[in-house]
Design a protein around this motif. Structure first.
Motif, mmCIF file in Angstrom:
data_model
loop_
_atom_site.group_PDB
_atom_site.id
_atom_site.type_symbol
_atom_site.label_atom_id
_atom_site.label_comp_id
_atom_site.label_asym_id
_atom_site.label_seq_id
_atom_site.Cartn_x
_atom_site.Cartn_y
_atom_site.Cartn_z
ATOM 1 N N ASN A 38 0.812 -1.221 0.000
ATOM 2 C CA ASN A 38 0.000 0.000 0.000
ATOM 3 C C ASN A 38 0.845 1.271 0.000
ATOM 4 O O ASN A 38 0.606 2.212 0.761
ATOM 5 N N SER A 40 1.828 4.715 -1.483
ATOM 6 C CA SER A 40 1.099 5.749 -2.226
ATOM 7 C C SER A 40 1.946 6.291 -3.371
ATOM 8 O O SER A 40 3.131 6.558 -3.204
ATOM 9 N N TYR A 41 1.305 6.452 -4.523
ATOM 10 C CA TYR A 41 1.975 7.112 -5.643
ATOM 11 C C TYR A 41 1.214 8.365 -6.073
ATOM 12 O O TYR A 41 1.536 8.991 -7.085
ATOM 13 N N THR A 43 -2.246 11.288 -4.468
ATOM 14 C CA THR A 43 -2.994 11.791 -3.318
ATOM 15 C C THR A 43 -4.343 11.111 -3.125
ATOM 16 O O THR A 43 -4.933 11.183 -2.051
ATOM 17 N N LYS A 45 -6.908 8.047 -2.495
ATOM 18 C CA LYS A 45 -6.785 6.821 -1.702
ATOM 19 C C LYS A 45 -6.681 5.568 -2.570
ATOM 20 O O LYS A 45 -6.207 4.524 -2.097
ATOM 21 N N GLN A 47 -4.830 5.408 -5.226
ATOM 22 C CA GLN A 47 -3.516 5.420 -5.868
ATOM 23 C C GLN A 47 -2.470 4.786 -4.952
ATOM 24 O O GLN A 47 -1.618 5.456 -4.378
ATOM 25 N N ILE A 48 -2.556 3.463 -4.849
ATOM 26 C CA ILE A 48 -1.622 2.709 -4.024
ATOM 27 C C ILE A 48 -1.105 1.501 -4.797
ATOM 28 O O ILE A 48 -1.786 0.984 -5.692
#
Length: 282
Positions: A38, A40-41, A43, A45, A47-48
């Motif tokens: 998980n 993040s890439y 902002t 939610k 986009q993990i």
């Protein structure tokens, strides 16, 4: 192309993830396997990514596979494919299992998903030294995810950071009456945000079949002959077009497989996909 609950035994994926150890570098230049969950890439939610780093990896030799899940562009999750992808990390690939923004919200219609793929690629390339992996990237996916992988590879890969692509049960021509008949017109409309009658060029531009040219990257396609969700003709048409442009290509079809296949057919897919990426991620 409904939610693929069966795909690669989701119920066991989560337990497997919870047991897999996060390990770090040991010794001089020797790395053990590492799992990052998980990450993040972006902002949003959604986009993990999960990242599976193999043992004995190196910046020179460790190739990267970025995988996109299926789910009709509006459903599904990366966790459904964990067991399938473990094969590749066990065989020396760095694997990025990505979630992307689903077309559930008005703001997340196509081409939002193309932006997400680009952002994941940029993120991974910024981490090659930290993760000790190469910049040799291939895209892969199943169903809607396979469509996204193909479309990005042909139409959004101007910098050629993606070197090869593998697609399982991919919709390739959204304008084809056959795909509309099996998936439902609403499914494609929901993804694109417009009807075919109001925006035929959009439907065409969002179809990998119509974006192939002589510069397209090497492509391997996998499809079940009994697929009742995405007819195999979708892969056959694309395969023929790749042939006409002289693009390295292969179509692997499974006579008794539907939209999802397991067992020996799935093992065959894993082996052939790994061989394809080992050949073309140079």
């Amino acid at each position: 192309m409904n939610k693929f609950v069966l795909l690669f035994v989701l119920s066991f994926s989560c337990s497997l993830l919870s047991c897999k150890k996060d390990e770090v570098a040991t010794g001089e230049g020797t790395f053990t396997a590492q799992t990052l969950l998980n990450v993040s890439y972006g902002t949003d939610k959604q986009q993990i990514i999960d990242i599976y780093l193999p043992k004995d990896r190196s910046i020179k030799n460790t190739k990267v596979i970025i995988f996109l899940h299926g789910g009709a562009w509006s459903d599904g999750d990366k966790l459904e494919y964990t067991l399938f992808l473990n094969y590749f990390s066990d065989h020396g690939f760095a694997v990025v299992n990505m979630n992307y923004r689903l077309a559930k919200d008005a703001t997340d219609k196509f081409p939002t998903q193309m932006e997400d793929i680009r952002n994941v690629i940029s993120f991974i390339l910024s981490k090659t030294s930290e993760y000790n992996i190469s910049s040799k990237i291939g895209l892969s996916g199943h169903s809607a995810g396979a469509h996204l992988a193909l479309l990005y590879s042909y139409a959004y890969n101007q910098d050629k950071r993606v070197k090869a692509v593998a697609a399982l049960a991919a919709p390739t021509d959204l304008t084809d009456v056959g795909i509309v008949k099996t998936t439902g017109t609403f499914t494609v409309e929901y993804f694109l945000g417009k009807t075919y009658q109001s925006a035929p060029d959009l439907w065409k531009d969002a179809s990998p079949f119509w974006r192939v040219d002589a510069g397209s990257i090497p492509t391997i396609l996998f499809h079940g002959e009994a697929d009742s969700s995405v007819p195999i003709v979708q892969s056959e048409k694309l395969n023929t077009k790749l042939e006409s442009f002289g693009v390295p290509h292969q179509l692997v079809n499974y006579p008794n497989a539907n939209h999802i296949w397991l067992g020996a057919d799935l093992s065959d897919t894993q082996v052939k996909e790994a061989n394809w990426f080992n050949l073309y991620l140079n």
